[in-house]
Design an enzyme around this catalytic site. Structure first.
Site, PDB file in Angstrom:
ATOM      1  N   ILE A 144      -2.038   0.889  -5.772  1.00 50.56           N
ATOM      2  CA  ILE A 144      -0.850   1.339  -4.943  1.00 50.56           C
ATOM      3  C   ILE A 144      -0.386   2.493  -5.376  1.00 50.56           C
ATOM      4  CG2 ILE A 144       1.412   0.463  -4.440  1.00 50.56           C
ATOM      5  CD1 ILE A 144       0.374  -2.573  -4.813  1.00 50.56           C
TER       6      ILE A 144
ATOM      7  N   SER B 268       2.493   6.579  -2.063  1.00 49.61           N
ATOM      8  CA  SER B 268       2.486   7.072  -0.507  1.00 49.61           C
ATOM      9  C   SER B 268       1.678   5.930   0.412  1.00 49.61           C
ATOM     10  CB  SER B 268       1.974   8.483  -0.011  1.00 49.61           C
ATOM     11  OG  SER B 268       2.887   9.370  -0.673  1.00 49.61           O
ATOM     12  N   ARG B 269       0.630   5.763  -0.331  1.00 50.75           N
ATOM     13  CA  ARG B 269      -0.088   4.821   0.384  1.00 50.75           C
ATOM     14  C   ARG B 269      -0.980   3.604  -0.473  1.00 50.75           C
ATOM     15  NH1 ARG B 269      -1.372   5.061   5.725  1.00 50.75           N
ATOM     16  NH2 ARG B 269      -3.682   5.477   5.585  1.00 50.75           N
TER      17      ARG B 269
ATOM     18  N   HIS C   6      -4.603   2.122  -1.798  1.00 49.15           N
ATOM     19  CA  HIS C   6      -5.905   2.579  -1.684  1.00 49.15           C
ATOM     20  C   HIS C   6      -6.839   1.379  -2.013  1.00 49.15           C
ATOM     21  CE1 HIS C   6      -4.354   6.468  -1.564  1.00 49.15           C
ATOM     22  NE2 HIS C   6      -3.486   6.353  -2.697  1.00 49.15           N
TER      23      HIS C   6
ATOM     24  N   ASP D 114      -2.333   4.733 -12.975  1.00 48.28           N
ATOM     25  CA  ASP D 114      -3.363   5.515 -11.990  1.00 48.28           C
ATOM     26  C   ASP D 114      -4.039   6.427 -12.873  1.00 48.28           C
ATOM     27  OD1 ASP D 114      -0.696   6.719 -12.245  1.00 48.28           O
ATOM     28  OD2 ASP D 114      -1.035   7.663 -10.223  1.00 48.28           O
ATOM     29  N   ARG D 115      -3.221   7.212 -13.708  1.00 46.97           N
ATOM     30  CA  ARG D 115      -3.881   8.438 -14.665  1.00 46.97           C
ATOM     31  C   ARG D 115      -4.876   7.693 -15.591  1.00 46.97           C
ATOM     32  NH1 ARG D 115       1.029  11.602 -17.219  1.00 46.97           N
ATOM     33  NH2 ARG D 115      -0.684  12.864 -17.861  1.00 46.97           N
TER      34      ARG D 115
ATOM     35  N   THR E  44       0.216  12.971  -4.421  1.00 46.22           N
ATOM     36  CA  THR E  44       1.550  13.310  -4.166  1.00 46.22           C
ATOM     37  C   THR E  44       2.074  14.118  -5.114  1.00 46.22           C
ATOM     38  OG1 THR E  44       1.831  11.252  -3.073  1.00 46.22           O
ATOM     39  CG2 THR E  44       3.970  12.133  -3.901  1.00 46.22           C
TER      40      THR E  44
END
Length: 285
Positions: free
Chosen positions: A19, A22-23, A25, A122-123, A145
């Site tokens: 998550i 913006s979207r 995945h 995410d990183r 982003t």
């Protein structure tokens, strides 16, 4: 507390869900094989009850799957398929936790050392995925982003990184926060004039050349610390920025590897660790 293990057949299907800001995945796996990937919009809050009643992939709204995947899912049974979720949007995380088969990945599951508590999942996952595939030391650039740099050394120890507004965000912010500047569409695959003679090109020049210089600066600094090591780039603007780097700094571009699915490979690594009989990782819903 004993670790919870979620053993599955090696070819069993499962979903990876990242998550982003913006979207959504998505990645559909069969065991260790990544079958397909796609993006969709964030789920609205009104879907909370619908998610809570889901028992299979087929129960999710079909509009969130591409036609090919949706057709495959509709024909086959995917009972109790787990969704391994990594999120940087707390509201969406809370919404998805109502789904009975969602398993949330946190920093506690990432096999990296020296991570700080607010490091984006995410990183961490992208770095984990890149290091698993190509080895450490590793620097990951995420051109989404935000434009982020995240690195780890030979011992899988987080070196640190940096965050700055991404390409699209810079264009949007400049338009929204100023009264006279126009909205600029997505940049083309060519470099703008450095010293522009109109406002639109001046905006493109300022943003694009600054971003390219930032990438050059951070990659050069990384190679000074860890000579001849790999750097991997991902994200929605990765291909565009790589192309522009090839025009402006070809020596930098030649040292970058594009891999859009780094986060999914990171999630797959965590899933394999959790499924391992000797796994010491614990899951938190």
């Amino acid at each position: 507390m004993k670790p919870q293990r979620h053993r599955r057949h090696r070819d069993s299907p499962w979903l990876a869900l990242e998550i982003g800001n913006s979207r959504l995945h998505w990645g559909l796996f069969r065991g260790k094989n990544l079958d397909s990937t796609w993006d969709s919009d964030h789920f609205p809050d009104s879907t909370t009850q619908q998610l809570a009643k889901c028992q299979n992939i087929q129960d999710l709204p079909s509009k969130f799957f591409p036609p090919g995947v949706s057709k495959e899912i509709s024909k086959k049974k995917f009972p109790h398929t787990p969704i391994f979720l990594a999120s940087v949007v707390p509201q969406q995380t809370e919404l998805w936790q109502t789904h009975p088969h969602v398993r949330v990945i946190t920093l506690e599951h990432i096999p990296l050392l020296n991570m700080y508590p607010t490091l984006g999942i995410d990183r961490a996952l992208a770095l984990c995925g890149a290091g698993k595939k190509w080895g450490f030391p590793m620097l990951v650039i995420d051109a989404g982003t935000a434009l982020t740099f995240t690195g780890a050394d030979t011992h899988h120890c987080l070196v640190g990184g940096a965050i700055l507004p991404g390409l699209g965000l810079q264009f949007t912010t400049l338009n929204e926060k100023t009264g006279q500047l126009p909205q600029i569409k997505t940049p083309t695959m060519s470099l703008p004039p450095r010293f522009a003679m109109n406002t639109q090109d001046a905006i493109k020049s300022g943003i694009i050349y600054t971003l390219l210089a930032s990438i050059k600066d951070f990659t050069t600094a990384w190679w000074q610390l860890y000579p001849k090591t790999l750097i991997v780039i991902k994200g929605g603007d990765a291909m565009l920025l790589l192309h522009l780097l090839q025009l402006q700094f070809p020596e930098i571009a030649s040292g970058l590897i594009v891999e859009p699915n780094l986060t999914f490979w990171g999630i797959a690594e965590i899933v394999s660790l959790i499924d391992h009989p000797q796994c010491h990782y614990k899951y938190k819903k």
